[in-house]
Write an enzyme that holds these catalytic residues in place. Structure first.
Site, short mmCIF file in Angstrom:
data_model
loop_
_atom_site.label_atom_id
_atom_site.label_comp_id
_atom_site.label_asym_id
_atom_site.label_seq_id
_atom_site.Cartn_x
_atom_site.Cartn_y
_atom_site.Cartn_z
N ASN A 246 0.81 -1.21 0.00
CA ASN A 246 0.00 0.00 0.00
C ASN A 246 0.85 1.26 0.00
O ASN A 246 2.08 1.21 -0.04
CB ASN A 246 -0.95 -0.02 1.20
CG ASN A 246 -2.37 0.36 0.82
OD1 ASN A 246 -2.59 1.42 0.25
ND2 ASN A 246 -3.31 -0.52 1.12
N HIS A 276 23.56 -0.17 12.67
CA HIS A 276 24.88 0.37 13.02
C HIS A 276 25.29 -0.14 14.39
O HIS A 276 24.44 -0.52 15.21
CB HIS A 276 24.85 1.91 13.05
CG HIS A 276 24.28 2.54 11.83
ND1 HIS A 276 24.99 2.70 10.67
CD2 HIS A 276 23.02 3.02 11.58
CE1 HIS A 276 24.23 3.28 9.76
NE2 HIS A 276 23.02 3.47 10.29
N GLY A 314 -0.92 -1.49 9.33
CA GLY A 314 -0.45 -0.13 9.06
C GLY A 314 0.55 0.38 10.08
O GLY A 314 0.44 0.10 11.28
N ARG A 355 -0.91 -14.97 19.83
CA ARG A 355 -1.86 -16.03 19.54
C ARG A 355 -1.37 -16.87 18.37
O ARG A 355 -0.79 -16.33 17.42
CB ARG A 355 -3.23 -15.44 19.19
CG ARG A 355 -4.35 -16.46 19.06
CD ARG A 355 -5.68 -15.76 18.84
NE ARG A 355 -6.35 -16.28 17.65
CZ ARG A 355 -7.23 -15.61 16.94
NH1 ARG A 355 -7.52 -14.37 17.26
NH2 ARG A 355 -7.81 -16.16 15.90
#
Length: 514
Positions: A246, A276, A314, A355
């Site tokens: 997306n 790093h 998201g 879960r």
């Protein structure tokens, strides 16, 4: 002609370190016609250092070759003051196979895998010592080891891990670098041009697809990438089929980013292959020359892998070296710092499994062929789990009860044992029941505690008890397991002391009416 042996190479498991005693003994070169020493020879100080407390130091690594559930060879390294010692940054290597598995190419493959592992761990070189008359010397020379010094009887050899590797390849192997090769700079420049086309709102869908095909290492059929996509090299990104990425996705692909088939990636997800050193003194270059072509800081890049059928919510951040297993779901906003197994839901910062979506193991009856794995799991569980409730001396005495193979055979003949196996067919737990309703064993691997394995095993042995038509189940339960059994409906009849090997340990006689 010998039948070709099918084998796999894998890391040594923690509970298998006792096997190194056998392989250290097998590694001793015995000239033809010379009487082999007794096995106690490996306990002398100059040999004992090769395996003593193996796995506790950060530079201890071991790979084994396994066929038909039997470990047949091992290669291991550690930094120690041994015969082949070079310095405190160079690991020393040892390798051996059981005699019947030698001269079949297995040792060479073990060596190649270990060299690859050491290269990925950013070691610059590895050393070994070998008797001049040992036929393995030729194998080491063919693998690129060089003789740096010799004694009357031995060669001291070194393999330079960086020879024949460009800076770019060393960077992809996970080594710290502070220089960008010309081919990488060209890749970055070209990718910027492609991104300007890709993210232009006036670019047609057909041109976007063409641009993605040119810019990325691979993109499969029916896959798409949303608006405002950002990446570094482009050619390091490999996307499977039917995958949706997306909008506002960032893929800092200094190393490879592999995205599988049918993967859904929500908006604002970020992938970072670069990392790093945490210590700033290691992070920055001392006495940096601004006129050089080098950067003033050091970077390591590790690949990221997202397997098939994964859904990433998201705003997630996926960090260097992470692998997300097939079928898993990563909750929105999670920061994934370590690899996530298959078929689970994982969320949070740091991201953790909350879960399981599928049972991660299968159940089957155990037989004599499983005794070796049962021994290993028993030792590991007692020493690592039961130590919470018993003293070190007690768990060591208890663990020693599993040393006698004949005793295991007797247990298997008088009890019906069932085992739980993971997706790699490795034993992760076992339990038992006899025709009088006595539950003799319940042991679960330390890495599988709290994941429902014991509950499933208990359900299986209780089914067996019902098949035997017993009215109640009895068991002698450790202090560690008492709470679990109480939650499953078992009650304490009495506390008692029972002899393990030399010591008497506290446990509880418990029963459950069916």
């Amino acid at each position: 002609m010998d039948k070709q042996i099918k084998y796999t190479i894998r890391p040594l498991r923690e509970e298998e370190t006792y096997l190194l005693r056998d392989f250290l003994y097998e590694a001793i070169y015995i000239p033809e016609g010379v009487e082999p020493p007794t096995k106690e020879v490996i306990d002398i100080p100059e040999l004992k250092i090769y395996i003593e407390d193996f796995g506790k130091d950060k530079d201890d690594y071991c790979l084994v070759a396994e066929t038909d559930h039997k470990v047949i060879g091992a290669v291991w390294v550690r930094i120690m003051n041994d015969y082949g010692h070079i310095d405190n940054n160079t690991p020393s290597l040892s390798i051996s196979l059981y005699r019947e598995y030698r001269n079949k190419g297995i040792g060479t493959e073990l060596m190649k895998e270990m060299l690859k592992l050491l290269r990925n761990k950013s070691y610059h070189q590895v050393s070994l010592s070998v008797q001049k008359a040992n036929y393995a010397t030729n194998m080491y020379l063919e693998l690129g080891f060089n003789i740096i010094r010799e004694t009357d009887e031995e060669f001291i050899m070194i393999k330079n891990m960086n020879q024949d590797m460009s800076n770019y390849k060393r960077f992809l192997s996970g080594e710290l670098c502070n220089r960008l090769d010309a081919e990488v700079l060209e890749m970055i420049t070209q990718t910027k041009k492609y991104l300007s086309i890709l993210n232009n709102v006036n670019t047609s869908e057909d041109d976007r697809k063409k641009t993605l095909g040119n810019m990325l290492g691979e993109i499969g059929k029916h896959s798409s990438v949303g608006n405002n996509f950002t990446c570094q090299c482009g050619k390091h990104i490999f996307i499977g089929e039917k995958t949706i990425i997306n909008s506002n996705c960032t893929m800092m692909d200094e190393n490879h980013i592999n995205i599988g088939n049918r993967v859904l990636i929500a908006p604002n997800v970020q992938f970072y292959t670069a990392t790093h050193p945490v210590n700033f003194e290691e992070r920055f270059v001392n006495d940096w020359n601004e006129n050089s072509e080098e950067l003033f800081f050091k970077t390591r890049a590790l690949p990221i892998t997202v397997e098939d059928n994964v859904w990433i919510g998201g705003g997630c951040i996926i960090l260097a070296g992470v692998k997300i297993g097939s079928g898993s779901v990563i909750g929105a906003g999670s920061v994934v710092t370590k690899s996530i197994p298959a078929n689970c839901i994982a969320v949070g910062n740091p991201c953790r499994v909350i879960r399981w979506l599928k049972t991660q193991y299968t159940i089957r009856s155990l037989e004599d062929k499983d005794i070796h794995d049962m021994q290993s799991l028993f030792h590991s569980t007692v020493l690592n789990i039961n130590i919470k409730d018993y003293t070190k001396e007690e768990v060591e005495d208890w663990a020693s009860c599993g040393d006698d193979i004949e005793h295991w055979k007797e247990l298997l003949s008088s009890n019906q044992y069932v085992g739980a196996f993971d997706e790699h067919n490795c034993l992760i737990g076992f339990s038992s029941m006899n025709n009088k309703g006595y539950l003799h064993s319940m042991f679960v691997h330390k890495n599988w505690q709290g994941k429902g394995v014991a509950t499933m095993l208990l359900s299986e042995v209780e089914k067996i008890a019902r098949q035997y038509e017993v009215k109640e189940i009895t068991s002698e339960v450790s202090k560690t397991a008492r709470l679990f059994f109480e939650h499953k409906g078992y009650v304490v009849e009495c506390e008692q002391k029972q002899l393990a090997n030399r010591l008497k340990l506290t446990n509880y006689k418990m029963k459950k009416v069916l």
